[in-house]
Design an enzyme around this catalytic site. Structure first.
Site, PDB file in Angstrom:
ATOM      1  N   GLU A  23       1.056  -1.208  -0.320  1.00  0.00           N
ATOM      2  CA  GLU A  23       0.041   0.349   0.406  1.00  0.00           C
ATOM      3  C   GLU A  23       0.936   1.227  -0.360  1.00  0.00           C
ATOM      4  O   GLU A  23       0.408   2.380  -0.960  1.00  0.00           O
ATOM      5  CB  GLU A  23      -1.180  -0.057   1.069  1.00  0.00           C
TER       6      GLU A  23
ATOM      7  N   HIS B  29     -11.154  -5.166   8.428  1.00  0.00           N
ATOM      8  CA  HIS B  29     -11.634  -4.985   6.748  1.00  0.00           C
ATOM      9  C   HIS B  29     -12.701  -3.238   6.845  1.00  0.00           C
ATOM     10  O   HIS B  29     -12.694  -3.089   5.634  1.00  0.00           O
ATOM     11  CB  HIS B  29     -12.123  -5.715   6.135  1.00  0.00           C
TER      12      HIS B  29
END
Ligand SMILES: Cc1ncc(C[n+]2csc(CCOP(=O)(O)OP(=O)(O)O)c2C)c(N)n1
Ligand SMILES: Cc1ncc(C[n+]2csc(CCOP(=O)(O)OP(=O)(O)O)c2C)c(N)n1
Ligand SMILES: [Mg+2]
Ligand SMILES: [Mg+2]
Lengths: 324, 326, 324, 326
Positions: A62, A130
């Site tokens: 990321e 999540h």
């Protein structure tokens, strides 16, 4: 107007931008080849349409995805990168906050960073690693713009604005909306950043939200109408820049404010909205501001627990009733 | 072309090394005067051979650097006047006083991005190199980072992605034996950084970072591989920071013998005498270069000193490229 | 009471904790061998006192520093780790937000993570990549406690509480305070998390702040006293848990609230304070809330620009005057 | 001791492999029924030989795992009843419904921390291994992560710090050829992960991840090195995820021949017939193990099905270890 799913509307924006301008490219995890063989997903089929040069599947990295966007944007490209789920924005946050948002300033205005980050968000039964909406973080970082659409037309129009905006823009996509349909114009129709939408006019109280929460607010407004209460629902659409005028104007008529979002309450974006009311709209306020938000806990997994967490129409309606 | 053959380029390297040394000597002197310079001063004195890496770049190549950037920027052609003005926080500074010494950015010479977040520069460079590949240019990106930075996850991610996509990205690790007050072996259990290149499918070269010829030759070679589409490369310069981490660092934790060892390997002294011995420089030419550098820096100091500070409200400018808001 | 520098008071807390309990260890960049040969720095001399087993100089790896703390804490140790400068908390934020704050919840209450993170903060002429106060981020992350002292006694007492607290605690140290002296008790005197201090009683307005800003608030209060205005100054000391009672009680007497912090304004912690006032203290409010904070820009380098950025006594006094 | 010599241990490995397979077959069947299971289901079918790694651990050793954890946890001794109840979000679940399938945590068997943030587990394990060294125990920490995770900066930082401090930390990379829908060569340009161990001054071993003997022998050997204070080690298991990334993944992007190739190398089929051939298992013993596993899972399913959901307000519990607040 024709109706399309939000996921499709987003893909229309991506497709249009890529057709119009070769500087636009996409990068992210699973945006080209994906485990989701589903035409309602925003990036479905784009690899086939635009090829591997412009649709880049990245390793699971990321920070590098964000760094790629920062570096490529100042070289004249218009990167549109994806962070798969909102909690992983933490891993990209140095690049976004200390670099995307600051390098133009550090350069003394010589460079710019016209990048777009699409962040997938929402509560979908996967638990707290999540699901964790952190828009308040990004709104607190100077130099970053932030959009959070609630419907297909805005998801498309805000994304188009984001891509061609000269500054870094983060756009949060609530995945629950991908499967929902709504009207959306064809072609390059942009929704400007910084302009809220009054989704429903009302006189007794103002409910301000964004993303999925707007749908819950509209539901609450219908419920309250049956009780003779007229609720104005404002969809912020863009959190930075924020359309204070629309909020304050509404407040000047209703005198009552309820804020709503799926993120946790403490130091959430609702706090900023309440603060603006207390600071700039104080003369209008007839009652306490009420914030409807997630409780200050991680998003739990088990269905009844997640249900407990989620702001919904009932909670919003109760909040409005509490200040009438 | 090898550097040995290119006398002009080698002379330019030495020139830039003199300039960087003079520039940093000036900062060091100013920093010693109480209240003369705002903030901390981080110098690359002793690491001037890195100038040769920067000089291996062509005009269209991009450079990304870090907190210890003076050598890189001056070698690249940045103007000492506006650099020094920036370091002083003046309006005429290259970044209008927004940046200061820690993240000097000079887009004018393609020194496009600088970060003082240790390990961040390689990620910025990743994006620049991607753009070069995407636009099918012949250019490459060179990024400088320290040995300490190599411990950051960001550097790993940058190397991995660059390796997978075969980006024209030349990683230059300046291993100056220290990361802050931590010696190399305290933060890296392999003997060097260069050999990890194979984990990313790229070549890795360990070079004498105090020898500008070594640096130049390796940089030229690796740069031409990058340009040829053969993907990224890593070079590690073994060198030393003669002034410690920053000007306030008295290096109480360093063995004086170590400093002595490296002082005897001063890259400027060694390179200038080599060029003289080889006849690349005639008699007095090195001294003339040194004086010219001193003059330039004196001029820069005058410029910076005479420049005004920005108006306080200028703080609000330069956040946004679009019409200002919020 | 004797006076000590804040840096020394912090070292006293670290020393005491390490002497009392072998489970306590320190880790961070340059906390053992340091470029700062300065006895006013909190970790000065601790390597010599406690040795390399308990004082760990780490590589430059903020995520690993935080991961070290998370993993070691659930194994029964009491880690006290340092993040060198506040903007680098971004690099540790996945570990702190998605792990330190969530793993206990994910375990269903079976595990706990009694770690402490010391974060060095402040505006010290190094620009925006070294100076960026992000306490609002941490306050918005469920499962993390957060303290932000303003004086030697609190810096010591809060740190002792943090180290022996069963939950993860982040404690922000404004480095400017290291060089300032103030009274601080000797020995193991703890300041509880979640209890604000009324630093100065007053009747006309309440100023709420934390860290260095409290000093500016006290200065402003003196200035206003000369004008016949009586200002109550509340030092939060701990942001999570937050002492709402003390704030609301003060507000019920003064009816006026000014918040102050060095972080930027938009979505800063002041927003939460203003929101609490608008939500729970509305009946008390006689005037708009005013937030004094950094403008929504990165912290600039040049001295006059940094001066422009910083909240100070004059700005606080002006804010109070504006709502009298 | 080698595994070849230890028939009991090898039989236990096979038993756990059967248990894991039966457990996941059950989940797979439930997942196919609309609305039967909440959330996504991620299975390690085909990767059961990893059980051998977990079984190389002693009681006091710590295990840290990730989103694909069933094999590891069951091998370690976790109770299938409370695991399945957790996966269903029931109050009797091992984490009281807070976690679900993605981050199952079982402190009872020293499976102390689990993260579904890809690449995070090695950092958590770093801390556990540090504590073991600090407390001068003889224990070690084993951490499982995927090939995709190896691209994350976090994994690099964990390996680097563990290498510098010589922590008793055994990194186990399950290279199942895919990270989501991305094949190994698309995210790593070196041919494997194991060889990067040298960058961290530790041994790295590439093993056949479908051969429990290989896995067991290497894990025992490396674990004993870790215990001896020789620092961390890395082993990479070459294996395959037979059900794709998750149960909803139809693997439209995978060459069926590849799946076929690996189906022929089913670790359970191969290992059970080897043990039979070698006489470690008598006739019918493998089948009995399989049936016993099926019975345990049937019992677990009954338990989980009959368990109630937690009360909604239970969502507020377990945030804080200190008296609840805010
Ligand atoms: C992410 C981050 N962590 C810590 C620091 C503080 N810091 C500044 S320079 C430095 C040492 C860096 O060492 P190295 O990469 O070897 O570069 P050198 O200073 O030796 O040139 C550190 C730890 C920082 N700026 N950024
Ligand atoms: C930080 C982070 N990024 C992305 C994801 C989404 N994600 C879940 S599993 C996965 C693939 C991981 O691949 P690998 O590490 O090889 O493990 P495998 O699933 O193959 O066992 C991804 C990208 C995540 N959970 N965490
Ligand atoms: Mg160094
Ligand atoms: Mg994998």
């Amino acid at each position: 107007m024709r109706e399309v799913h939000t996921g499709v509307a987003i893909r229309e924006a991506l497709t249009l931008a890529m057709e119009m301008d070769d500087r636009v490219f996409l990068a992210g995890e699973g945006i080209g080849v994906s485990i989701h063989d589903n035409p309602l997903m925003p990036t479905y089929g784009l690899l086939e349409t635009f090829g591997r040069r412009r649709v880049k599947d990245t390793p699971v990295s990321e920070a590098a995805i964000a760094g790629l966007a920062v570096g490529a944007s100042t070289m004249g490209l218009l990167p549109v990168v994806e962070i798969m789920f909102f909690p992983f924005i933490t891993l990209a946050s140095d690049m976004l906050v200390n670099h995307a948002g600051k390098l133009r300033y550090l350069s003394g205005g010589k460079s710019s960073f016209p990048l777009t980050v699409r962040v997938k968000a929402g509560m979908f039964g996967a638990g707290c690693q999540h699901s964790h909406n952190l828009e308040a973080w990004l709104a607190h970082a100077p130099g970053l713009k932030l959009a959070f659409p609630s419907c297909p037309a805005d998801a498309k129009g805000l994304l188009l604005s984001a891509i061609f905006d000269p500054d870094p823009v983060i756009i949060v996509e609530d995945m629950g909306l991908y499967w929902m349909q709504g009207p959306a114009p064809e072609g390059d129709v942009r929704v400007p950043l910084g302009k809220a939408a009054v989704k429903r006019p009302g006189a007794d109280a103002t409910v301000v939200g964004y993303g999925r929460a707007v749908l819950a607010a509209l539901e609450a407004a219908s419920e309250l109408e049956a009780e003779g209460v007229s609720v104005e629902v404002i969809d912020l659409r863009s959190l930075v820049p924020l359309d204070r005028e629309t909020i304050l104007e509404s407040l000047s008529r209703t005198g009552r404010l309820v804020t709503v979002h799926d993120a946790t309450k403490f130091c959430g974006f609702g706090a900023e909205l309440a603060a603006i009311a207390a600071e700039e709209g104080f003369a209008s306020l007839k009652a306490p501001v009420v914030r409807v938000a997630g409780p200050d806990i991680p998003v739990p997994f088990s269905p009844p627990l997640q249900e407990f967490y989620m702001p919904n129409a009932q909670k919003i309606a109760a909040a409005v009733r509490s200040i009438l | 072309m090898t550097a040995k053959q290119d006398a002009t380029l080698r002379r330019t390297v030495l020139e830039k090394m003199y300039l960087a040394r003079a520039f940093e000597d000036c900062i060091s002197a100013l920093a010693a005067e109480q209240g003369r310079l705002p903030g901390m001063q981080i110098l690359a004195t002793g690491q001037e051979a890195a100038a040769a890496a920067a000089l291996a770049l062509g005009k269209d190549d991009v450079m990304v650097t870090n907190h210890r950037s003076h050598v890189h920027l001056l070698a690249r052609g940045a103007d000492p006047k506006t650099l020094l003005a920036e370091i002083m926080g003046k309006e005429s500074g290259v970044n209008h006083g927004k940046s200061g010494t820690l993240h000097l950015i000079v887009p004018e010479v393609n020194a496009l991005m600088t970060s003082t977040v240790v390990g961040a520069s390689p990620l910025l460079a990743l994006g620049a190199a991607f753009a070069q590949q995407y636009k099918e240019t012949n250019a490459l990106t060179m990024v400088f980072f320290g040995d300490g930075a190599a411990a950051e996850g960001s550097v790993h991610e940058a190397m991995n992605m660059a390796g997978v996509w075969k980006l024209p990205l030349l990683f230059v690790c300046e291993n100056n034996c220290w990361a802050g007050a931590q010696s190399f072996k305290e933060h890296c259990s392999a003997g060097n950084i260069a050999s990890r290149a194979s984990s990313y499918g790229m070549p890795g070269e360990l070079v004498n970072g105090n020898d500008p010829d070594d640096v130049l030759n390796t940089a030229l070679e690796l740069a031409s591989m990058c340009r040829d589409g053969r993907g990224p490369a890593l070079m590690e310069l073994t060198t030393y920071r003669m002034h410690g981490h920053g000007e306030y660092d008295k290096q109480h934790y360093v063995d004086p013998a170590e400093i002595e060892f490296w002082a005897e390997r001063d890259p400027i002294v060694m390179f200038s005498s080599r060029l003289e011995q080889e006849g690349v420089l005639g008699e007095g030419q090195a001294e003339a270069m040194r004086r010219e550098a001193a003059d330039k820096v004196a001029e820069a100091l005058k410029f910076a000193d005479e420049s005004p500070y920005p108006a306080p409200e200028a703080a609000l400018e330069h956040v946004w490229a679009s019409p200002e808001h919020i």
